[in-house]
Motif scaffolding. Sequence first.
Motif, PDB file in Angstrom:
ATOM      1  N   PRO A 152       3.404 -20.397 -56.439  1.00 40.92           N
ATOM      2  CA  PRO A 152       2.138 -20.050 -57.179  1.00 40.92           C
ATOM      3  C   PRO A 152       2.473 -18.606 -57.872  1.00 40.92           C
ATOM      4  O   PRO A 152       1.461 -18.447 -58.708  1.00 40.92           O
ATOM      5  CB  PRO A 152       1.045 -19.806 -56.040  1.00 40.92           C
ATOM      6  CG  PRO A 152       1.797 -20.470 -54.890  1.00 40.92           C
ATOM      7  CD  PRO A 152       3.128 -20.577 -55.016  1.00 40.92           C
ATOM      8  N   LEU A 153       3.590 -17.811 -57.583  1.00 38.55           N
ATOM      9  CA  LEU A 153       3.594 -16.604 -58.076  1.00 38.55           C
ATOM     10  C   LEU A 153       4.214 -16.712 -59.584  1.00 38.55           C
ATOM     11  O   LEU A 153       4.926 -17.374 -59.901  1.00 38.55           O
ATOM     12  CB  LEU A 153       4.524 -15.590 -57.239  1.00 38.55           C
ATOM     13  CG  LEU A 153       3.909 -15.453 -55.901  1.00 38.55           C
ATOM     14  CD1 LEU A 153       5.157 -15.040 -55.290  1.00 38.55           C
ATOM     15  CD2 LEU A 153       2.511 -14.824 -55.781  1.00 38.55           C
ATOM     16  N   GLN A 154       3.467 -15.760 -60.511  1.00 35.78           N
ATOM     17  CA  GLN A 154       3.900 -16.189 -61.918  1.00 35.78           C
ATOM     18  C   GLN A 154       5.330 -15.705 -62.151  1.00 35.78           C
ATOM     19  O   GLN A 154       5.746 -16.155 -63.321  1.00 35.78           O
ATOM     20  CB  GLN A 154       2.986 -14.901 -62.486  1.00 35.78           C
ATOM     21  CG  GLN A 154       3.296 -13.674 -62.461  1.00 35.78           C
ATOM     22  CD  GLN A 154       2.377 -12.785 -63.372  1.00 35.78           C
ATOM     23  OE1 GLN A 154       1.831 -13.188 -64.340  1.00 35.78           O
ATOM     24  NE2 GLN A 154       2.000 -11.369 -63.001  1.00 35.78           N
ATOM     25  N   ARG A 155       6.111 -14.918 -61.385  1.00 34.39           N
ATOM     26  CA  ARG A 155       7.491 -14.746 -61.856  1.00 34.39           C
ATOM     27  C   ARG A 155       8.220 -15.890 -61.678  1.00 34.39           C
ATOM     28  O   ARG A 155       9.289 -15.957 -62.497  1.00 34.39           O
ATOM     29  CB  ARG A 155       7.837 -13.717 -60.984  1.00 34.39           C
ATOM     30  CG  ARG A 155       8.132 -13.731 -59.271  1.00 34.39           C
ATOM     31  CD  ARG A 155       8.508 -12.425 -58.819  1.00 34.39           C
ATOM     32  NE  ARG A 155       8.412 -12.602 -57.235  1.00 34.39           N
ATOM     33  CZ  ARG A 155       7.255 -12.216 -56.625  1.00 34.39           C
ATOM     34  NH1 ARG A 155       6.076 -11.684 -57.337  1.00 34.39           N
ATOM     35  NH2 ARG A 155       7.302 -12.193 -55.293  1.00 34.39           N
ATOM     36  N   THR A 156       8.086 -16.939 -60.922  1.00 27.88           N
ATOM     37  CA  THR A 156       8.679 -18.302 -60.872  1.00 27.88           C
ATOM     38  C   THR A 156       8.361 -18.903 -62.102  1.00 27.88           C
ATOM     39  O   THR A 156       8.922 -19.558 -62.826  1.00 27.88           O
ATOM     40  CB  THR A 156       8.247 -19.004 -59.565  1.00 27.88           C
ATOM     41  OG1 THR A 156       7.186 -19.483 -59.264  1.00 27.88           O
ATOM     42  CG2 THR A 156       8.719 -18.297 -58.396  1.00 27.88           C
ATOM     43  N   GLN A 157       6.914 -19.029 -62.285  1.00 30.16           N
ATOM     44  CA  GLN A 157       6.303 -19.805 -63.638  1.00 30.16           C
ATOM     45  C   GLN A 157       6.860 -19.103 -64.944  1.00 30.16           C
ATOM     46  O   GLN A 157       7.334 -19.875 -65.874  1.00 30.16           O
ATOM     47  CB  GLN A 157       4.762 -19.663 -63.554  1.00 30.16           C
ATOM     48  CG  GLN A 157       4.502 -20.667 -62.388  1.00 30.16           C
ATOM     49  CD  GLN A 157       3.167 -20.391 -61.944  1.00 30.16           C
ATOM     50  OE1 GLN A 157       2.081 -20.319 -62.952  1.00 30.16           O
ATOM     51  NE2 GLN A 157       2.535 -20.360 -60.639  1.00 30.16           N
ATOM     52  N   LEU A 158       7.060 -17.847 -64.948  1.00 28.21           N
ATOM     53  CA  LEU A 158       7.414 -17.092 -66.322  1.00 28.21           C
ATOM     54  C   LEU A 158       9.205 -17.642 -66.514  1.00 28.21           C
ATOM     55  O   LEU A 158       9.623 -17.786 -67.509  1.00 28.21           O
ATOM     56  CB  LEU A 158       7.191 -15.741 -66.125  1.00 28.21           C
ATOM     57  CG  LEU A 158       5.715 -15.417 -66.397  1.00 28.21           C
ATOM     58  CD1 LEU A 158       5.586 -14.016 -65.954  1.00 28.21           C
ATOM     59  CD2 LEU A 158       5.083 -15.634 -67.677  1.00 28.21           C
ATOM     60  N   THR A 159       9.774 -17.743 -65.274  1.00 23.56           N
ATOM     61  CA  THR A 159      11.057 -18.098 -65.293  1.00 23.56           C
ATOM     62  C   THR A 159      11.445 -19.414 -65.757  1.00 23.56           C
ATOM     63  O   THR A 159      12.030 -19.693 -66.611  1.00 23.56           O
ATOM     64  CB  THR A 159      11.782 -17.767 -63.930  1.00 23.56           C
ATOM     65  OG1 THR A 159      11.522 -16.401 -63.486  1.00 23.56           O
ATOM     66  CG2 THR A 159      13.210 -18.329 -63.814  1.00 23.56           C
ATOM     67  N   ALA A 160      10.659 -20.373 -65.368  1.00 24.89           N
ATOM     68  CA  ALA A 160      10.671 -21.616 -65.706  1.00 24.89           C
ATOM     69  C   ALA A 160      10.023 -22.005 -67.249  1.00 24.89           C
ATOM     70  O   ALA A 160      10.408 -22.936 -67.788  1.00 24.89           O
ATOM     71  CB  ALA A 160       9.973 -22.646 -64.823  1.00 24.89           C
ATOM     72  N   ALA A 161       9.366 -20.943 -67.647  1.00 22.89           N
ATOM     73  CA  ALA A 161       8.507 -21.205 -68.925  1.00 22.89           C
ATOM     74  C   ALA A 161       9.350 -21.675 -70.106  1.00 22.89           C
ATOM     75  O   ALA A 161       8.880 -22.663 -71.051  1.00 22.89           O
ATOM     76  CB  ALA A 161       7.565 -20.164 -69.419  1.00 22.89           C
ATOM     77  N   PRO A 162      10.546 -20.858 -70.269  1.00 23.92           N
ATOM     78  CA  PRO A 162      11.241 -21.410 -71.545  1.00 23.92           C
ATOM     79  C   PRO A 162      11.918 -22.765 -71.277  1.00 23.92           C
ATOM     80  O   PRO A 162      12.058 -23.529 -72.230  1.00 23.92           O
ATOM     81  CB  PRO A 162      12.435 -20.462 -71.460  1.00 23.92           C
ATOM     82  CG  PRO A 162      11.618 -19.028 -70.920  1.00 23.92           C
ATOM     83  CD  PRO A 162      10.938 -19.655 -69.740  1.00 23.92           C
ATOM     84  N   ALA A 163      12.461 -23.239 -70.060  1.00 26.55           N
ATOM     85  CA  ALA A 163      12.781 -24.621 -69.733  1.00 26.55           C
ATOM     86  C   ALA A 163      11.722 -25.587 -69.670  1.00 26.55           C
ATOM     87  O   ALA A 163      11.792 -26.538 -70.441  1.00 26.55           O
ATOM     88  CB  ALA A 163      13.526 -24.487 -68.443  1.00 26.55           C
ATOM     89  N   LEU A 164      10.529 -25.000 -69.507  1.00 23.76           N
ATOM     90  CA  LEU A 164       9.393 -26.027 -69.629  1.00 23.76           C
ATOM     91  C   LEU A 164       9.043 -26.397 -71.147  1.00 23.76           C
ATOM     92  O   LEU A 164       8.831 -27.523 -71.394  1.00 23.76           O
ATOM     93  CB  LEU A 164       8.241 -25.420 -68.917  1.00 23.76           C
ATOM     94  CG  LEU A 164       6.796 -26.217 -68.814  1.00 23.76           C
ATOM     95  CD1 LEU A 164       6.958 -27.589 -68.006  1.00 23.76           C
ATOM     96  CD2 LEU A 164       5.663 -25.581 -68.163  1.00 23.76           C
ATOM     97  N   GLU A 165       9.093 -25.357 -71.806  1.00 22.89           N
ATOM     98  CA  GLU A 165       8.800 -25.491 -73.224  1.00 22.89           C
ATOM     99  C   GLU A 165       9.736 -26.191 -74.081  1.00 22.89           C
ATOM    100  O   GLU A 165       9.400 -27.179 -74.707  1.00 22.89           O
ATOM    101  CB  GLU A 165       8.742 -24.155 -73.832  1.00 22.89           C
ATOM    102  CG  GLU A 165       7.924 -24.095 -75.169  1.00 22.89           C
ATOM    103  CD  GLU A 165       7.993 -22.790 -75.973  1.00 22.89           C
ATOM    104  OE1 GLU A 165       8.188 -22.553 -77.149  1.00 22.89           O
ATOM    105  OE2 GLU A 165       7.436 -21.776 -75.332  1.00 22.89           O
ATOM    106  N   ALA A 166      11.114 -26.002 -73.839  1.00 28.06           N
ATOM    107  CA  ALA A 166      12.096 -26.711 -74.630  1.00 28.06           C
ATOM    108  C   ALA A 166      12.450 -28.295 -73.915  1.00 28.06           C
ATOM    109  O   ALA A 166      12.510 -29.139 -74.719  1.00 28.06           O
ATOM    110  CB  ALA A 166      13.431 -26.173 -74.030  1.00 28.06           C
ATOM    111  N   SER A 167      11.598 -28.574 -72.738  1.00 29.20           N
ATOM    112  CA  SER A 167      12.088 -29.832 -72.254  1.00 29.20           C
ATOM    113  C   SER A 167      10.770 -30.814 -72.130  1.00 29.20           C
ATOM    114  O   SER A 167      10.941 -31.797 -72.313  1.00 29.20           O
ATOM    115  CB  SER A 167      12.462 -29.771 -70.705  1.00 29.20           C
ATOM    116  OG  SER A 167      11.423 -29.292 -69.905  1.00 29.20           O
ATOM    117  N   GLY A 168       9.424 -30.161 -72.166  1.00 28.72           N
ATOM    118  CA  GLY A 168       8.412 -30.876 -72.194  1.00 28.72           C
ATOM    119  C   GLY A 168       8.253 -31.448 -70.727  1.00 28.72           C
ATOM    120  O   GLY A 168       7.518 -32.480 -70.447  1.00 28.72           O
TER     121      GLY A 168
END
Length: 173
Positions: free
Chosen positions: A71-87
């Motif tokens: 739930p902590l934003q640093r994990t979500q921000l770390t994942a964000a570019p991979a999430l955006e690239a992969s869908g």
Amino acid sequence: MRSLISGMALAAGLALFASAASAQTVYIVRHAEKASDTERDPVLSGAGIARAEALAALFSEGTPDLIVVSPLQRTQLTAAPALEASGAFMVVSPLDDGVEAHVETIRQGVWALSEDTVVLIVGHSNTVPLIARALGYETLDMPECEYDRLIRLERRRGEVSGETRLFGVSTTC
């Protein structure tokens, strides 16, 4: 009660990918460098943003299908570019019931996934080694100053194999 519902929501999200599991590829990393050591839930620093982008670049040939974060934003921000690239589909594993329950929820969810699923788990210095061990891969504890460790696991016919790699700019402890 809230954490039980959160855990059930995570299990339901992971069930979207479930089938008779015989192999998966799982990547486990720690969140990238944070901008503050004094805030409870800091954003990423410039170095952390660069590391998150380096993480996304690792998946240029095979993107994750599922990303698991805390739930902590640093994990979500770390994942964000991979999430955006992969869908990919992203699920948040709760921490309300403590680290042990968090790790167990992830373990159960990952092993319920189909054999062709690629999973990225973004955790913390205290959870990354525990998650890897729960999934059957022995690794050293992670010091607070380490951000460049990437653990890659494969599970085939109930057997787990893995390796530890480094990614992004090397960290020194």
